[in-house]
Structures are given as C-alpha cells and as structure tokens.
Design a protein around this motif. Structure first.
Motif, PDB file in Angstrom:
ATOM      1  N   ASP A 124      38.110  55.729  41.846  1.00 22.70           N
ATOM      2  CA  ASP A 124      39.465  55.386  42.275  1.00 22.70           C
ATOM      3  C   ASP A 124      40.205  56.610  42.817  1.00 22.70           C
ATOM      4  OD1 ASP A 124      41.547  53.530  42.640  1.00 22.70           O
ATOM      5  OD2 ASP A 124      42.502  54.143  40.776  1.00 22.70           O
ATOM      6  N   ASN A 163      32.333  56.702  37.374  1.00 23.02           N
ATOM      7  CA  ASN A 163      33.004  55.572  36.749  1.00 23.02           C
ATOM      8  C   ASN A 163      34.195  55.145  37.599  1.00 23.02           C
ATOM      9  OD1 ASN A 163      35.214  57.357  36.096  1.00 23.02           O
ATOM     10  ND2 ASN A 163      34.040  58.060  34.317  1.00 23.02           N
ATOM     11  N   THR A 164      34.876  54.123  37.147  1.00 24.39           N
ATOM     12  CA  THR A 164      35.987  53.566  37.913  1.00 24.39           C
ATOM     13  C   THR A 164      37.084  54.604  38.151  1.00 24.39           C
ATOM     14  OG1 THR A 164      35.551  51.389  36.950  1.00 24.39           O
ATOM     15  CG2 THR A 164      37.691  51.707  37.991  1.00 24.39           C
ATOM     16  N   LYS A 165      37.400  55.379  37.137  1.00 21.53           N
ATOM     17  CA  LYS A 165      38.470  56.363  37.259  1.00 21.53           C
ATOM     18  C   LYS A 165      38.152  57.397  38.332  1.00 21.53           C
ATOM     19  CE  LYS A 165      41.197  59.694  34.584  1.00 21.53           C
ATOM     20  NZ  LYS A 165      41.414  60.307  33.244  1.00 21.53           N
ATOM     21  N   GLU A 167      36.718  46.978  40.806  1.00 23.39           N
ATOM     22  CA  GLU A 167      37.839  47.179  39.882  1.00 23.39           C
ATOM     23  C   GLU A 167      38.929  48.063  40.484  1.00 23.39           C
ATOM     24  OE1 GLU A 167      36.058  48.681  36.340  1.00 23.39           O
ATOM     25  OE2 GLU A 167      35.147  46.761  35.796  1.00 23.39           O
ATOM     26  N   THR A 168      38.550  48.928  41.415  1.00 25.77           N
ATOM     27  CA  THR A 168      39.570  49.760  42.074  1.00 25.77           C
ATOM     28  C   THR A 168      40.332  48.986  43.142  1.00 25.77           C
ATOM     29  OG1 THR A 168      38.133  50.591  43.859  1.00 25.77           O
ATOM     30  CG2 THR A 168      38.103  51.802  41.760  1.00 25.77           C
ATOM     31  N   GLN A 204      30.620  47.339  40.536  1.00 29.29           N
ATOM     32  CA  GLN A 204      31.639  46.817  39.642  1.00 29.29           C
ATOM     33  C   GLN A 204      32.864  47.731  39.619  1.00 29.29           C
ATOM     34  OE1 GLN A 204      31.444  43.774  38.074  1.00 29.29           O
ATOM     35  NE2 GLN A 204      33.619  44.197  37.723  1.00 29.29           N
ATOM     36  N   SER A 205      32.626  49.038  39.605  1.00 34.56           N
ATOM     37  CA  SER A 205      33.745  49.995  39.593  1.00 34.56           C
ATOM     38  C   SER A 205      34.551  49.927  40.883  1.00 34.56           C
ATOM     39  CB  SER A 205      33.212  51.417  39.382  1.00 34.56           C
ATOM     40  OG  SER A 205      32.726  51.592  38.073  1.00 34.56           O
ATOM     41  N   ALA A 246      26.722  49.302  38.363  1.00 36.50           N
ATOM     42  CA  ALA A 246      27.889  49.987  37.808  1.00 36.50           C
ATOM     43  C   ALA A 246      28.852  50.421  38.910  1.00 36.50           C
ATOM     44  CB  ALA A 246      27.440  51.197  36.996  1.00 36.50           C
ATOM     45  N   THR A 287      27.267  41.610  38.701  1.00 38.07           N
ATOM     46  CA  THR A 287      28.671  41.997  38.696  1.00 38.07           C
ATOM     47  C   THR A 287      29.502  40.738  38.512  1.00 38.07           C
ATOM     48  OG1 THR A 287      28.940  41.754  41.088  1.00 38.07           O
ATOM     49  CG2 THR A 287      28.240  43.913  40.286  1.00 38.07           C
TER      50      THR A 287
END
Length: 403
Positions: A349, A344-346, A376-377, A372-373, A369, A397
C-alpha cells in the motif's frame, strides 16, 4: 451447434465433474499414455507426477461444461492453453485420441451413472470444444510460421553463452544454428525448449520465460537449478551441469498471453518472487528501452542476496527510467534489502501506485498473498495479471482475479 438436449445434459453433469474431475483426468492420462506412450514426448512429465496437469485439465473440463452454450466466455482460458499447445506442437490429429480416452475415463469413473445418453452428449460436446481449440491453434501456428524469421515446429539453437546470475539461476543465450535472426516477442512470453536428457526414455519439453528485451541476435532464458532428486529437476540439472557453450537444443517460436504493452502510458508495477523475476526483467528492460518516461515500480522478493538474480542489472536499468522505482525484500533482511521478511498489504500500500497495471510472477502461494494484498489496498482486479510456471492452477483469493 449442439442441440438444447445435449446442452442440458452437459450442464447437468457439471456438479459431478466438479467433485470427480481430477479423478477422471488422472484415469484419463493413465489410459492415454498406456495406449500412446509416444505422447510422453510432448507432455511435461513433471506436471503429471505432481498432479498439476490433471487438476488443470479437470478445471478446464468443468469450465467447459458450465459454459457449454456460451463457450466464448472461456475463450481467455482456451487461448492460454492454446498458446502452450502451439508451443509444444499439439496438432489436430491429437484431439481424436484425447477425446477417445477422455470419454473412456468418464465412463470408467462414473460407471453406471455414465449412461449412453450422457456419453453421447459428451462425445458431441467434446467435438465442438476440440474444434474451438483446433481453430485457435491453427491461427497461432500460421502466425508463428509466417512472422519475420519465424519457423514451423522446433528449430536447432546453439548455446553461445552461459552466465551464472546467482547461486541458483543461470542464463543461457541461444542463437539459431542456421545463422538466422530470431523473431520478435512480447515481453513476458516464453519459449519451449526440447531436448533429450541422458538417462531419460522420452524427449523432455520445458517452457521458460524469455528474460531479456528483444534483440534479433539471440534469445535468453534464465533457469533455476531445481533439486535433481525431484521430478522437475531433470531438465534444470542437465542445463546447469551438463549443457555447455557450443551445445545445441531445440526451440519453438515464442508464445504466451502474459505480457505487457510497453508503449502504454499507464503506471506499471512488476512484482516477482524467486525465479519469477525472469518475465518481469524482460518487461522492465523493454520499457526502459522503448518507453523510458513510463512510471515503473519494480518489486522483487527473494530468500537472500545470494539467490537474487539480476540485482545489478536492475540498478543499471533504473538509471535509464525517468520515473522508475525499485524495491527489494529479503526474508533474512541482509544488506541491500529495503524490507525484511515478507511482502504484505502495508508495504504494498505504501509503494504501489493504485492506478498502475500490476504484473505478478512467482510461487503460487506468493502470488496468492500478493494478489490478496493488492486487492485489500483497493487496486481493482482488472488491473492485476499473473503468470503460472506450468499448468494454470486455481488462485485462492477472496475476489476473482483476471489471469
């Protein structure tokens, strides 16, 4: 050159193609194969059954209509398709046949809306678009045939070794039957394998990423065993269950525009899911061999340890990299996993260098996914590249991403 009148007509039909494109291409393939069943020896039957080829062609036709006066804008997409065409053996003589039935399909679907003026404009436009493909593919054929140890079309290879990498993935080591060396390739590229499977009426073609760094002695592909009841299971089932060491199949010269420059000094992040690990492993091994000081982050997601291929190989390669990091994420979080569940993004990142070039390969939803993550980072879209196994589909996305 197309007249302004023709350009205006083509652009005016683009909205119609956006809504009816897949219907047109579905009718097109039905008509094409009914009239020319021999072409089923070239096209991937699975992609037809699943509708992926129809969607990919519809997207390509729509893009061409939108950019008909500036076709150079779609050259990256054209080159991606051209690589596949060259690898499969699509030749100039096939284009008039395709054009004939594409125009018939447009007429069939649009009916009275497909006026003589519109059909004439599309006939002219198709000729221009076809010539772009033919020109690019001609150059690709020449390069494939004239490069050191290259060849024309398909060549017989022998399976010299068959290795089970996981419960789902098996590697096949392929050497030319004539005893020659194999031409070089860029890590991330693929070969087309052509074979006759018992019980199948037509020759079947499948494109598999090369799963090792280049060596002049052999090519290696690593194939996932698909469900033999599914349309795409015929070839993988034959390879896994029936193809033995000493058997032969036909191979084309490596192709593809998804590859990394191993000599680049920029940080590199390789992210894969499932069998998408195959081109990533080729990149990883190639960088370790030729540019071991380059910063590399290798991230792989799998269902569990049993289906994970190359786990020990990655550990050995990491010892050769001066700035290498590897992470595993298993859905069930069993032993050996750095994270549990899904990337995931977290997580991304925290482990991805934001200056790195990111290469992604895996199932479509996985890639959506991950892309997109990464966006987002804060990683720019131009630093992200990805590869489809099969015809290119639309990635969903919020931001356009380079493919």
């Amino acid at each position: 050159m197309l007249s302004q009148k023709t350009i205006d007509i083509i652009k005016s039909t683009a909205p119609v193609l956006e809504t009816t494109g897949t219907e047109i291409t579905t009718v097109f393939y039905q008509m094409l194969f009914e009239a020319h069943p021999e072409l089923l020896n070239i096209f991937n039957h699975t992609n037809q059954t699943q509708g992926r080829q129809q969607t990919a062609l519809a997207n390509a036709v729509y893009a061409a209509a939108q950019n008909i006066e500036h076709l150079e804008r779609i050259l990256p997409a054209v080159e991606k398709i051209a690589h596949k065409h060259r690898s499969l053996g699509v030749k100039p003589e096939h284009y008039p046949i395709v054009g004939e039935y594409l125009l018939k399909a447009i007429k069939n679907v649009l009916k009275e809306d497909a006026t003589d003026e519109i059909m004439q404009a599309w006939e002219e436009a198709y000729g221009v678009i076809a010539n772009v493909f033919i020109s690019i593919e001609k150059d690709m054929y020449t390069k494939a045939e004239t490069k050191v140890d290259g060849w024309e079309g398909f060549k017989e290879f022998i399976v010299v070794k068959k290795v089970e990498e996981s419960t789902l993935i098996t590697s096949f080591y392929l050497q030319p039957k004539d005893g020659s060396k194999v031409p070089s390739f860029l890590p991330g590229q693929y070969i087309t394998v052509r074979l006759q499977v018992p019980g199948q009426k037509y020759i079947l073609n499948r494109q598999y990423s090369l799963s090792s760094a280049y060596t002049p002695e052999y090519y290696r592909i690593s194939v996932k065993q698909e469900n033999d009841q599914e349309p795409n299971g015929a070839v993988s089932t034959h390879l896994h269950r029936s193809l033995a060491e000493g058997d032969t199949l036909e191979v084309s010269v490596p192709a593809g525009d998804f590859y990394c420059d191993v000599h680049d000094s920029k940080p590199l992040t390789l992210i894969s899911g499932g069998v998408g690990v195959t081109p990533m492993f080729s990149m990883l091994e190639s960088v370790a061999k030729e540019n071991p000081s380059r910063p590399v982050t290798f991230i792989h997601a799998a269902r569990n340890q049993e289906v994970h291929a190359f786990s020990n190989d990655v550990k050995e390669i990491m010892k050769k990299l001066e700035n290498g990091k590897s992470y595993l994420i298993y859905e069930d979080g069993n032993e050996g996993s750095d994270f549990t569940g899904y990337l995931n993004t977290k997580i991304l990142d925290s482990i991805v260098d934001h200056d790195s070039l990111c290469f992604i390969c895996g199932p479509v939803r996985f890639m959506e996914a991950i892309i997109q993550s990464l966006l987002e980072t804060g990683i720019p879209a131009e630093q992200i590249q990805y590869e489809f196994f099969g015809p290119a589909m639309a990635i969903d996305t919020d931001t356009s991403v380079k493919n």
